[in-house]
Motif scaffolding. Sequence first.
Motif, PDB file in Angstrom:
ATOM      1  N   THR A 122       0.810  -1.221   0.000  1.00  0.00           N
ATOM      2  CA  THR A 122       0.000   0.000   0.000  1.00  0.00           C
ATOM      3  C   THR A 122       0.844   1.272   0.000  1.00  0.00           C
ATOM      4  O   THR A 122       0.291   2.370   0.113  1.00  0.00           O
ATOM      5  N   ASP A 123       2.163   1.133  -0.151  1.00  0.00           N
ATOM      6  CA  ASP A 123       3.031   2.315  -0.100  1.00  0.00           C
ATOM      7  C   ASP A 123       3.756   2.590  -1.415  1.00  0.00           C
ATOM      8  O   ASP A 123       4.611   3.463  -1.491  1.00  0.00           O
ATOM      9  N   THR A 124       3.411   1.859  -2.481  1.00  0.00           N
ATOM     10  CA  THR A 124       4.085   2.048  -3.764  1.00  0.00           C
ATOM     11  C   THR A 124       3.398   3.139  -4.585  1.00  0.00           C
ATOM     12  O   THR A 124       2.221   3.437  -4.386  1.00  0.00           O
ATOM     13  N   LYS A 125       4.153   3.720  -5.503  1.00  0.00           N
ATOM     14  CA  LYS A 125       3.593   4.685  -6.454  1.00  0.00           C
ATOM     15  C   LYS A 125       3.632   4.041  -7.840  1.00  0.00           C
ATOM     16  O   LYS A 125       4.632   3.471  -8.247  1.00  0.00           O
ATOM     17  N   ILE A 126       2.512   4.138  -8.548  1.00  0.00           N
ATOM     18  CA  ILE A 126       2.392   3.600  -9.901  1.00  0.00           C
ATOM     19  C   ILE A 126       2.429   4.771 -10.875  1.00  0.00           C
ATOM     20  O   ILE A 126       1.725   5.763 -10.690  1.00  0.00           O
ATOM     21  N   VAL A 127       3.251   4.642 -11.914  1.00  0.00           N
ATOM     22  CA  VAL A 127       3.387   5.688 -12.926  1.00  0.00           C
ATOM     23  C   VAL A 127       3.054   5.092 -14.290  1.00  0.00           C
ATOM     24  O   VAL A 127       3.430   3.959 -14.576  1.00  0.00           O
ATOM     25  N   TYR A 128       2.322   5.851 -15.110  1.00  0.00           N
ATOM     26  CA  TYR A 128       2.110   5.443 -16.503  1.00  0.00           C
ATOM     27  C   TYR A 128       2.623   6.526 -17.427  1.00  0.00           C
ATOM     28  O   TYR A 128       2.616   7.708 -17.097  1.00  0.00           O
ATOM     29  N   ASN A 129       3.112   6.098 -18.591  1.00  0.00           N
ATOM     30  CA  ASN A 129       3.575   7.004 -19.640  1.00  0.00           C
ATOM     31  C   ASN A 129       2.994   6.525 -20.955  1.00  0.00           C
ATOM     32  O   ASN A 129       3.221   5.375 -21.351  1.00  0.00           O
ATOM     33  N   GLY A 130       2.254   7.411 -21.619  1.00  0.00           N
ATOM     34  CA  GLY A 130       1.656   7.073 -22.900  1.00  0.00           C
ATOM     35  C   GLY A 130       2.572   7.403 -24.060  1.00  0.00           C
ATOM     36  O   GLY A 130       3.449   8.269 -23.950  1.00  0.00           O
ATOM     37  N   LYS A 131       2.362   6.739 -25.166  1.00  0.00           N
ATOM     38  CA  LYS A 131       3.170   6.962 -26.358  1.00  0.00           C
ATOM     39  C   LYS A 131       3.001   8.386 -26.888  1.00  0.00           C
ATOM     40  O   LYS A 131       3.894   8.914 -27.542  1.00  0.00           O
ATOM     41  N   ASN A 132       1.870   9.024 -26.589  1.00  0.00           N
ATOM     42  CA  ASN A 132       1.628  10.411 -27.007  1.00  0.00           C
ATOM     43  C   ASN A 132       2.015  11.405 -25.914  1.00  0.00           C
ATOM     44  O   ASN A 132       1.512  12.524 -25.875  1.00  0.00           O
ATOM     45  N   PHE A 133       2.883  10.989 -24.989  1.00  0.00           N
ATOM     46  CA  PHE A 133       3.470  11.828 -23.928  1.00  0.00           C
ATOM     47  C   PHE A 133       2.518  12.208 -22.805  1.00  0.00           C
ATOM     48  O   PHE A 133       2.800  13.117 -22.040  1.00  0.00           O
ATOM     49  N   ASP A 134       1.384  11.515 -22.664  1.00  0.00           N
ATOM     50  CA  ASP A 134       0.545  11.717 -21.484  1.00  0.00           C
ATOM     51  C   ASP A 134       1.107  10.850 -20.361  1.00  0.00           C
ATOM     52  O   ASP A 134       1.766   9.838 -20.610  1.00  0.00           O
TER      53      ASP A 134
END
Length: 148
Positions: free
Chosen positions: A93-105
Amino acid sequence: MKKQLTLKKIAITAFCGLLALAGCTTQHSACAKYKLGDPITVFGGPTSSSGTQGTCPGSYAGYVIYTKTLPVWGWSTLTNTTVFTASDGSGRTDTKIVYNGKNFDSGCALTNVTIPNPPPSPKYRFAIYFPNNVPTTNYPIILTGFAP
């Protein structure tokens, strides 16, 4: 049934619903037939390396980067779906999830991220950041709304 294909020195092996590609492993429930739209679990190897990146993920002791090799790049969003999420697959419950889209979102949140609908990009890559206690074995992320 086991199939193996070698492409540009990268071995891709599919066996009983398990797919391994360049350090990441995509797994579907124990040999059950995968249905398009089912959540998928991807495993990646953690890296112990401390740093800081803004307010999210902030300070971290390590991370796992989930990518696919080129030309695939990342996980494709599914059509006819309205929910696109990535969550910590271990229950921490202490992790951070990051996403990166191919269109830079991009986006970041504690334990679970939701990508807007409609998604701004056709494909996404993901990362999990650990504030402490970096795991030493492959670590899972659960993707919903993405193709394996």
